[in-house]
Scaffold this motif. Structure first.
Motif, PDB file in Angstrom:
ATOM      1  N   HIS A  92      24.392 -16.156  -1.035  1.00 47.14           N
ATOM      2  CA  HIS A  92      23.265 -15.564  -1.737  1.00 47.14           C
ATOM      3  C   HIS A  92      21.997 -16.347  -1.427  1.00 47.14           C
ATOM      4  CE1 HIS A  92      26.406 -14.161  -4.851  1.00 47.14           C
ATOM      5  NE2 HIS A  92      26.116 -13.160  -4.040  1.00 47.14           N
ATOM      6  N   PRO A  93      20.903 -15.674  -1.119  1.00 48.92           N
ATOM      7  CA  PRO A  93      19.639 -16.373  -0.862  1.00 48.92           C
ATOM      8  C   PRO A  93      18.994 -16.832  -2.164  1.00 48.92           C
ATOM      9  CG  PRO A  93      19.330 -14.008  -0.651  1.00 48.92           C
ATOM     10  CD  PRO A  93      20.793 -14.216  -0.908  1.00 48.92           C
ATOM     11  N   LEU A  94      18.395 -18.000  -2.111  1.00 49.88           N
ATOM     12  CA  LEU A  94      17.655 -18.556  -3.246  1.00 49.88           C
ATOM     13  C   LEU A  94      16.290 -19.008  -2.741  1.00 49.88           C
ATOM     14  CD1 LEU A  94      20.494 -20.839  -4.648  1.00 49.88           C
ATOM     15  CD2 LEU A  94      19.595 -18.825  -5.811  1.00 49.88           C
ATOM     16  N   LEU A  95      15.243 -18.634  -3.465  1.00 50.81           N
ATOM     17  CA  LEU A  95      13.904 -19.086  -3.122  1.00 50.81           C
ATOM     18  C   LEU A  95      13.761 -20.539  -3.561  1.00 50.81           C
ATOM     19  CD1 LEU A  95      11.124 -18.421  -2.003  1.00 50.81           C
ATOM     20  CD2 LEU A  95      10.492 -17.556  -4.267  1.00 50.81           C
ATOM     21  N   ASP A  96      13.483 -21.404  -2.606  1.00 48.89           N
ATOM     22  CA  ASP A  96      13.485 -22.842  -2.861  1.00 48.89           C
ATOM     23  C   ASP A  96      12.136 -23.287  -3.419  1.00 48.89           C
ATOM     24  OD1 ASP A  96      13.921 -25.518  -2.957  1.00 48.89           O
ATOM     25  OD2 ASP A  96      14.347 -25.789  -0.833  1.00 48.89           O
ATOM     26  N   PHE A  97      12.034 -23.297  -4.755  1.00 47.32           N
ATOM     27  CA  PHE A  97      10.828 -23.759  -5.444  1.00 47.32           C
ATOM     28  C   PHE A  97      10.895 -25.254  -5.726  1.00 47.32           C
ATOM     29  CE2 PHE A  97       7.705 -20.835  -7.842  1.00 47.32           C
ATOM     30  CZ  PHE A  97       7.410 -20.135  -6.688  1.00 47.32           C
ATOM     31  N   SER A  98      11.879 -25.936  -5.128  1.00 47.02           N
ATOM     32  CA  SER A  98      12.041 -27.372  -5.328  1.00 47.02           C
ATOM     33  C   SER A  98      11.674 -28.173  -4.084  1.00 47.02           C
ATOM     34  CB  SER A  98      13.493 -27.696  -5.700  1.00 47.02           C
ATOM     35  OG  SER A  98      14.355 -27.509  -4.579  1.00 47.02           O
ATOM     36  N   SER A  99      11.576 -27.487  -2.932  1.00 48.57           N
ATOM     37  CA  SER A  99      11.475 -28.196  -1.646  1.00 48.57           C
ATOM     38  C   SER A  99      12.548 -29.286  -1.580  1.00 48.57           C
ATOM     39  CB  SER A  99      10.078 -28.799  -1.450  1.00 48.57           C
ATOM     40  OG  SER A  99       9.115 -27.789  -1.313  1.00 48.57           O
ATOM     41  N   GLN A 100      13.743 -28.945  -2.087  1.00 50.62           N
ATOM     42  CA  GLN A 100      14.861 -29.872  -2.245  1.00 50.62           C
ATOM     43  C   GLN A 100      14.462 -30.978  -3.220  1.00 50.62           C
ATOM     44  OE1 GLN A 100      18.070 -28.941  -0.787  1.00 50.62           O
ATOM     45  NE2 GLN A 100      16.680 -27.209  -0.998  1.00 50.62           N
ATOM     46  N   LEU A 101      14.231 -32.183  -2.796  1.00 47.46           N
ATOM     47  CA  LEU A 101      13.682 -33.206  -3.689  1.00 47.46           C
ATOM     48  C   LEU A 101      12.214 -33.438  -3.337  1.00 47.46           C
ATOM     49  CD1 LEU A 101      16.626 -35.755  -4.052  1.00 47.46           C
ATOM     50  CD2 LEU A 101      15.752 -34.152  -5.753  1.00 47.46           C
ATOM     51  N   VAL A 102      11.487 -32.326  -3.225  1.00 49.96           N
ATOM     52  CA  VAL A 102      10.051 -32.326  -2.943  1.00 49.96           C
ATOM     53  C   VAL A 102       9.782 -33.000  -1.599  1.00 49.96           C
ATOM     54  CG1 VAL A 102       7.765 -32.568  -4.004  1.00 49.96           C
ATOM     55  CG2 VAL A 102       9.787 -32.616  -5.459  1.00 49.96           C
ATOM     56  N   PHE A 103      10.483 -32.538  -0.563  1.00 46.91           N
ATOM     57  CA  PHE A 103      10.225 -33.109   0.755  1.00 46.91           C
ATOM     58  C   PHE A 103      10.133 -32.093   1.883  1.00 46.91           C
ATOM     59  CE2 PHE A 103      14.914 -34.073   0.171  1.00 46.91           C
ATOM     60  CZ  PHE A 103      15.409 -33.150   1.089  1.00 46.91           C
ATOM     61  N   THR A 104      10.647 -30.871   1.741  1.00 48.09           N
ATOM     62  CA  THR A 104      10.546 -29.904   2.839  1.00 48.09           C
ATOM     63  C   THR A 104       9.144 -29.275   2.821  1.00 48.09           C
ATOM     64  OG1 THR A 104      11.604 -28.218   1.449  1.00 48.09           O
ATOM     65  CG2 THR A 104      12.998 -29.410   3.003  1.00 48.09           C
ATOM     66  N   VAL A 461       7.231 -26.721  -6.985  1.00 42.10           N
ATOM     67  CA  VAL A 461       6.909 -27.531  -5.802  1.00 42.10           C
ATOM     68  C   VAL A 461       7.499 -26.884  -4.549  1.00 42.10           C
ATOM     69  CG1 VAL A 461       6.548 -29.750  -6.937  1.00 42.10           C
ATOM     70  CG2 VAL A 461       8.874 -28.992  -6.502  1.00 42.10           C
ATOM     71  N   PRO A 462       7.056 -25.685  -4.212  1.00 37.95           N
ATOM     72  CA  PRO A 462       7.605 -25.010  -3.035  1.00 37.95           C
ATOM     73  C   PRO A 462       7.088 -25.639  -1.748  1.00 37.95           C
ATOM     74  CG  PRO A 462       5.745 -23.769  -3.874  1.00 37.95           C
ATOM     75  CD  PRO A 462       5.968 -24.909  -4.841  1.00 37.95           C
TER      76      PRO A 462
END
Length: 487
Positions: A92-104, A461-462
């Protein structure tokens, strides 16, 4: 869920309970990035893909997870990623509003960075740090080109925590003093010294009274320790407090003040105008080194190459990591100004790392910085904050009473969630979580949104280059998740 749990960007607990957001709703659905309908499922109703099931089995059998009670977690498997999206164990796709741990900062799988890593691997995979290599030399040049001209050299580390460790070591050797001042609402890393400099609750169980670490209160108007009524008053009183701490600790015993230019996981608390300049003046007056921790806020996250630019200040040392490679290969570093650098002209610096300036990491940094330059990523992040995220989050606050405060800049925002706006009582304790916070996090996951959740806050933090359409879609998912949790 107990109140001692801490939620991470993956929506899992890192302490004493398995988070409710780990479950999936078989009846929910959402639109995938390609426009198809991706059914949301979980448990036995919709099994994991075979490859993900194997990964999960091996992980739970062999991997020790950070910040976690090992028997109380159920980690999500990420199977692939592209742009601002990741795919989970159920495809399932998830929109990454975390940038993982704010790094991508450049999103996932940016083709220029991936190609640079591949090309470097084919040329020179690794080399000992005492030897010069082209990737490291060019990475240092590019990073310095975006810093004030007072900075002359870069010391490369493997990540942010060891960058902070080495910056403090440099400051202590440069001044001949031991004490370091840092803010309570801060995070500087998980290694022994960095965690003691940290001000948030992750320090507590790791703190063995490290010599020379003194904490102070930084500015934070929404939960002001100074009973201030506006930003100017908060700034003035926070600086007066720091001045008093310096005086009572003894300026001649203090090596440095280390602070995040914008505190990140502690709450995205943009300091009031003039605060960083005031800290700079206090350091100058008392002969202290000013260390700006830009590990999270740097490389465009705050709509500037470095967040300290927002207050037009020049630190003595700057630590960085995360966004310098968009997290594709681990890399950190310390940017060093001339006066500190001169200390080590004829005196050997007593420190180093086996992988300092690793060619693969530095090649990733070169590609990341060049892509950010060519694509206007920093300006795009600034515009994203002003035109999309800021207005959108304030609109959410107008319709959801659980949002007590909206704060941020660029692609660096936080929602402070409260029981009621009058008391400003957080819906989860500092360093912990709650059943209500768990419901909100779970509702985000059901919507197809991967949030960064910390204590009573949702950090928005996308990736800096997220499209306006995806950013607005994420805000709509968050809107529905808050509504569902409230209902």
């Amino acid at each position: 869920m107990t109140t001692n749990d801490t939620i991470t960007a993956t929506g899992r607990t890192t302490s004493n309970s398995r988070i409710t957001s780990n479950s999936r709703s078989a009846s929910a659905s959402r639109t995938s990035p390609t426009g198809g309908l991706a059914a949301r499922g979980g448990g036995s109703a919709v099994p994991r893909t075979p490859a993900a099931a194997r990964t999960y089995e091996l992980d739970r059998r062999h991997v020790f997870h950070s910040w976690s009670a090992q028997e109380r977690i159920s980690p999500m498997v990420i199977t692939r990623a592209e742009g601002s999206w990741v795919w989970d164990d159920y495809d399932h796709p998830l929109l990454d509003f975390s940038s993982q741990l704010v790094f991508t900062n450049l999103g996932h799988q940016h083709p220029r960075v991936v190609a640079a890593i591949q090309q470097q691997a084919a040329t020179l995979c690794t080399v000992a740090p005492q030897h010069a290599n082209a990737a490291r030399a060019e990475a240092a040049r590019l990073i310095l080109s975006h810093l004030p001209d007072t900075f002359e050299k870069i010391f490369f580390t493997n990540g942010g925590a060891d960058a902070v460790e080495h910056a403090i070591r440099m400051a202590r050797l440069h001044t001949g003093r031991i004490k370091v001042l840092s803010a309570y609402r801060s995070y500087h890393g998980g290694t022994d010294l960095a965690i003691n400099v940290t001000g948030d609750p992750r320090r507590w169980e790791n703190d063995h009274g490290a010599a020379g670490v003194v904490h102070f209160f930084g500015p934070f108007l929404y939960r002001s320790p100074f009973h201030a009524t506006d930003e100017a008053q908060e700034c003035e009183r926070a600086l007066a407090h720091l001045e008093q701490v310096i005086a009572l600790e003894g300026p001649g015993t203090i090596a440095a003040v280390v602070l995040e230019s914008i505190p990140g996981t502690a709450g995205v608390m943009v300091p009031p105008a003039g605060y960083l300049r005031g800290v700079r003046e206090l350091c100058d007056r008392n002969g202290l080194v000013m260390i700006a921790d830009e590990v999270m806020a740097g490389f465009g996250r705050a709509g500037r190459w470095f967040a300290f630019e927002l207050d037009d200040v020049r630190p003595d040392l700057v630590t960085f990591a995360k966004g310098v490679t968009s997290g594709y290969v681990p890399l950190g570093g310390v940017a060093i100004t001339g006066p500190v650098l001169r200390t080590f002209d004829d005196r050997a610096y007593p420190g180093g790392l086996t992988y300092s300036g690793h060619p693969l990491a530095c090649a990733a940094a070169v590609a990341t910085v060049r892509a950010m330059e060519d694509e206007g990523t920093v300006a795009a992040a600034d515009r994203l904050g002003r035109d999309v995220l800021g207005p959108g989050l304030r609109d959410l606050a107008a319709r959801h009473p659980v949002i007590g405060d909206v704060r941020g800049v660029g692609a660096f925002w936080a929602l402070d969630l409260v029981e009621d706006r009058a008391s400003r009582t957080p819906i989860a304790p500092t360093g912990g979580t709650s059943e209500r916070m768990g419901r909100i996090t779970a509702a985000c996951r059901v919507e197809g949104l991967l949030p960064f959740v910390s204590s009573n806050r949702i950090h928005v933090v996308p990736p800096l280059n997220i499209s306006d359409g995806d950013a607005r879609a994420g805000l709509a998912m968050l809107d529905r998740a808050l509504g569902a949790a409230e209902g």
